[in-house]
Design an enzyme around this catalytic site. Structure first.
Site, PDB file in Angstrom:
ATOM      1  N   SER A 152       0.848  -1.200   0.000  1.00  0.00           N
ATOM      2  CA  SER A 152       0.000   0.000   0.000  1.00  0.00           C
ATOM      3  C   SER A 152       0.878   1.241   0.000  1.00  0.00           C
ATOM      4  O   SER A 152       2.067   1.178   0.362  1.00  0.00           O
ATOM      5  CB  SER A 152      -0.868  -0.029   1.266  1.00  0.00           C
ATOM      6  OG  SER A 152      -1.284   1.262   1.643  1.00  0.00           O
ATOM      7  N   TYR A 165      -2.617  -0.699   9.895  1.00  0.00           N
ATOM      8  CA  TYR A 165      -2.564  -1.095   8.484  1.00  0.00           C
ATOM      9  C   TYR A 165      -1.210  -0.712   7.864  1.00  0.00           C
ATOM     10  O   TYR A 165      -0.604  -1.507   7.139  1.00  0.00           O
ATOM     11  CB  TYR A 165      -3.721  -0.392   7.778  1.00  0.00           C
ATOM     12  CG  TYR A 165      -3.911  -0.704   6.316  1.00  0.00           C
ATOM     13  CD1 TYR A 165      -4.549  -1.872   5.912  1.00  0.00           C
ATOM     14  CD2 TYR A 165      -3.496   0.189   5.329  1.00  0.00           C
ATOM     15  CE1 TYR A 165      -4.755  -2.145   4.559  1.00  0.00           C
ATOM     16  CE2 TYR A 165      -3.701  -0.067   3.984  1.00  0.00           C
ATOM     17  CZ  TYR A 165      -4.336  -1.231   3.604  1.00  0.00           C
ATOM     18  OH  TYR A 165      -4.542  -1.498   2.275  1.00  0.00           O
TER      19      TYR A 165
HETATM   20  N1  LIG Z   1      -8.687  -0.538  -2.309  1.00  0.00           N
HETATM   21  C1  LIG Z   1      -7.572   0.174  -2.148  1.00  0.00           C
HETATM   22  O1  LIG Z   1      -7.515   1.398  -2.362  1.00  0.00           O
HETATM   23  C2  LIG Z   1      -6.309  -0.511  -1.709  1.00  0.00           C
HETATM   24  C3  LIG Z   1      -5.141   0.236  -1.677  1.00  0.00           C
HETATM   25  C4  LIG Z   1      -3.951  -0.371  -1.297  1.00  0.00           C
HETATM   26  C5  LIG Z   1      -3.948  -1.707  -0.955  1.00  0.00           C
HETATM   27  N2  LIG Z   1      -5.097  -2.426  -0.982  1.00  0.00           N
HETATM   28  C6  LIG Z   1      -4.991  -3.839  -0.607  1.00  0.00           C
HETATM   29  O2  LIG Z   1      -5.416  -4.622  -1.705  1.00  0.00           O
HETATM   30  C7  LIG Z   1      -5.942  -5.865  -1.204  1.00  0.00           C
HETATM   31  C8  LIG Z   1      -7.336  -6.068  -1.779  1.00  0.00           C
HETATM   32  O3  LIG Z   1      -8.117  -4.942  -1.371  1.00  0.00           O
HETATM   33  P1  LIG Z   1      -9.631  -4.687  -1.829  1.00  0.00           P
HETATM   34  O4  LIG Z   1      -9.801  -3.219  -1.919  1.00  0.00           O
HETATM   35  O5  LIG Z   1      -9.943  -5.544  -2.996  1.00  0.00           O
HETATM   36  O6  LIG Z   1     -10.391  -5.170  -0.509  1.00  0.00           O
HETATM   37  P2  LIG Z   1     -11.767  -5.949  -0.357  1.00  0.00           P
HETATM   38  O7  LIG Z   1     -12.238  -5.655   1.034  1.00  0.00           O
HETATM   39  O8  LIG Z   1     -12.683  -5.673  -1.489  1.00  0.00           O
HETATM   40  O9  LIG Z   1     -11.313  -7.483  -0.432  1.00  0.00           O
HETATM   41  C9  LIG Z   1     -10.659  -8.146   0.595  1.00  0.00           C
HETATM   42  C10 LIG Z   1     -11.175  -9.589   0.655  1.00  0.00           C
HETATM   43  O10 LIG Z   1     -10.440 -10.282   1.663  1.00  0.00           O
HETATM   44  C11 LIG Z   1     -11.328 -11.194   2.295  1.00  0.00           C
HETATM   45  N3  LIG Z   1     -10.837 -11.558   3.632  1.00  0.00           N
HETATM   46  C12 LIG Z   1     -10.841 -10.786   4.741  1.00  0.00           C
HETATM   47  N4  LIG Z   1     -10.359 -11.495   5.777  1.00  0.00           N
HETATM   48  C13 LIG Z   1     -10.032 -12.718   5.301  1.00  0.00           C
HETATM   49  C14 LIG Z   1      -9.489 -13.895   5.903  1.00  0.00           C
HETATM   50  N5  LIG Z   1      -9.175 -13.925   7.200  1.00  0.00           N
HETATM   51  N6  LIG Z   1      -9.298 -14.974   5.119  1.00  0.00           N
HETATM   52  C15 LIG Z   1      -9.605 -14.947   3.809  1.00  0.00           C
HETATM   53  N7  LIG Z   1     -10.121 -13.866   3.183  1.00  0.00           N
HETATM   54  C16 LIG Z   1     -10.345 -12.766   3.939  1.00  0.00           C
HETATM   55  C17 LIG Z   1     -12.641 -10.434   2.376  1.00  0.00           C
HETATM   56  O11 LIG Z   1     -13.737 -11.333   2.562  1.00  0.00           O
HETATM   57  C18 LIG Z   1     -12.663  -9.693   1.033  1.00  0.00           C
HETATM   58  O12 LIG Z   1     -13.360 -10.437   0.056  1.00  0.00           O
HETATM   59  C19 LIG Z   1      -5.919  -5.749   0.323  1.00  0.00           C
HETATM   60  O13 LIG Z   1      -4.739  -6.334   0.813  1.00  0.00           O
HETATM   61  C20 LIG Z   1      -5.869  -4.262   0.551  1.00  0.00           C
HETATM   62  O14 LIG Z   1      -5.286  -3.955   1.794  1.00  0.00           O
HETATM   63  C21 LIG Z   1      -6.277  -1.863  -1.355  1.00  0.00           C
END
Ligand SMILES: NC(=O)c1ccc[n+]([C@@H]2O[C@H](COP(=O)([O-])OP(=O)(O)OC[C@H]3O[C@@H](n4cnc5c(N)ncnc54)[C@H](O)[C@@H]3O)[C@@H](O)[C@H]2O)c1
Length: 271
Positions: A152, A165
């Site tokens: 991130s 985070y």
């Molecule tokens: N959206 C953003 O702007 C952004 C920015 C930087 C990094 N990220 C990272 O990208 C990745 C994906 O993010 P996203 O925006 O698609 O999030 P999201 O919340 O849409 O998806 C995350 C998924 O992880 C699953 N999950 C949560 N806990 C779990 C567990 N214990 N076991 C298995 N699955 C589990 C959830 O059910 C969900 O489907 C994450 O690591 C997030 O931190 C996102």
């Protein structure tokens, strides 16, 4: 000439595959001809996701799996080996934040809820380390494999309020480099470990933080836009190509890097 980006022979396991970024990427990779294994926390979400994915092709399956539960990981690993036979790529998409691990607008660091902080560290850091340890056994046995982690913008520079985070994602950067080194030194140059660092993408978790109900930016959303030279948030499909590159033969000599996909956020001071 050989197509360096060909994914048709690859089997790709994706955690967090019912979510926005990892889920969208998983479907894209399946469209490119890969066999995709959809992993997420709850069976109903996995079933829904796989039903959607079956509309793309039959080259997919899914399992419910908590990335923090070693027994569940081992059991899913055994099932995948029995049902599918191999794993070429692991994408660690499970992750996220929770309010108690964040400093509220009227709070300071002393208000941090340490239990929530620990949960966020666990989900993001251990939730990447544990599946990697589990699935990389296949890479060791095959002598080849590839991991992509999700870092991130908060890993390398301070993002106010977001402590747990940020600490976890900084840990992922270090783990990415550490694991890339360990795999290569012990098992050779065909096991690679990299990460992407998405900038700001609107997801279910951060929508209210960035965008008001009338569609205008919140104060924090505007601050992010001010530090993003592209002057917009990312669209989810804008992470697909970088991940495609990292898992393909086009990146055969690439390991231990964290690629920003951020509209210039990490390059810009904001001034
Ligand atoms: N959206 C953003 O702007 C952004 C920015 C930087 C990094 N990220 C990272 O990208 C990745 C994906 O993010 P996203 O925006 O698609 O999030 P999201 O919340 O849409 O998806 C995350 C998924 O992880 C699953 N999950 C949560 N806990 C779990 C567990 N214990 N076991 C298995 N699955 C589990 C959830 O059910 C969900 O489907 C994450 O690591 C997030 O931190 C996102």
């Amino acid at each position: 000439m050989k197509n360096l980006f060909d994914l048709s022979g690859k089997t790709i396991a994706v955690t967090g595959a019912a979510g926005v970024l990892a889920g969208g990427t998983a479907k894209y990779l399946q469209e490119q001809g890969a066999f995709v294994i959809y992993l997420d926390l709850f069976q109903d979400k996995v079933d829904e996701t796989v039903a959607e994915a079956k509309k793309i092709s039959e080259k997919c399956c899914g399992y419910a799996c908590n990335v923090l539960n070693q027994e569940a990981l081992d059991s899913v690993y055994e099932k995948i080996m029995a049902d599918v036979g191999r794993i070429d790529v692991l994408i660690n998409g499970a992750g996220g934040n929770m309010p108690g691990a964040t400093i509220g607008p009227d709070q300071d660091v002393f208000d941090l809820k340490i239990d929530d902080y620990s949960k966020v560290l666990d989900l993001n850091l251990k939730g990447t380390v544990m599946p990697t340890m589990t699935f990389a056994k296949a890479f060791k046995a095959q002598g080849s494999g590839c991991v992509v982690n999700f870092s991130s913008m908060s890993a390398g520079q301070c993002l106010t309020r977001v402590l747990g985070y940020s600490n976890a994602k900084a840990g992922i950067d270090n783990f990415t480099k550490w694991m890339a080194t360990e795999m290569a030194l012990k098992y050779g140059d065909s096991i690679r470990v990299n990460a992407i660092a998405p900038g700001f993408f609107v997801s279910n978790q951060n929508r209210a933080l960035l965008i008001n109900e009338d569609g205008s930016y919140t104060e924090r959303g505007q601050q992010v836009i001010n530090k993003t030279p592209f002057r917009r948030f990312g669209e989810q499909e804008e992470v697909y190509g970088t991940i495609h590159f990292l898992i393909s033969d086009a990146a055969k000599f690439v390991s231990g890097i964290i690629v920003p996909v951020d509209g210039g956020f990490s390059a810009f001071t904001g001034v």
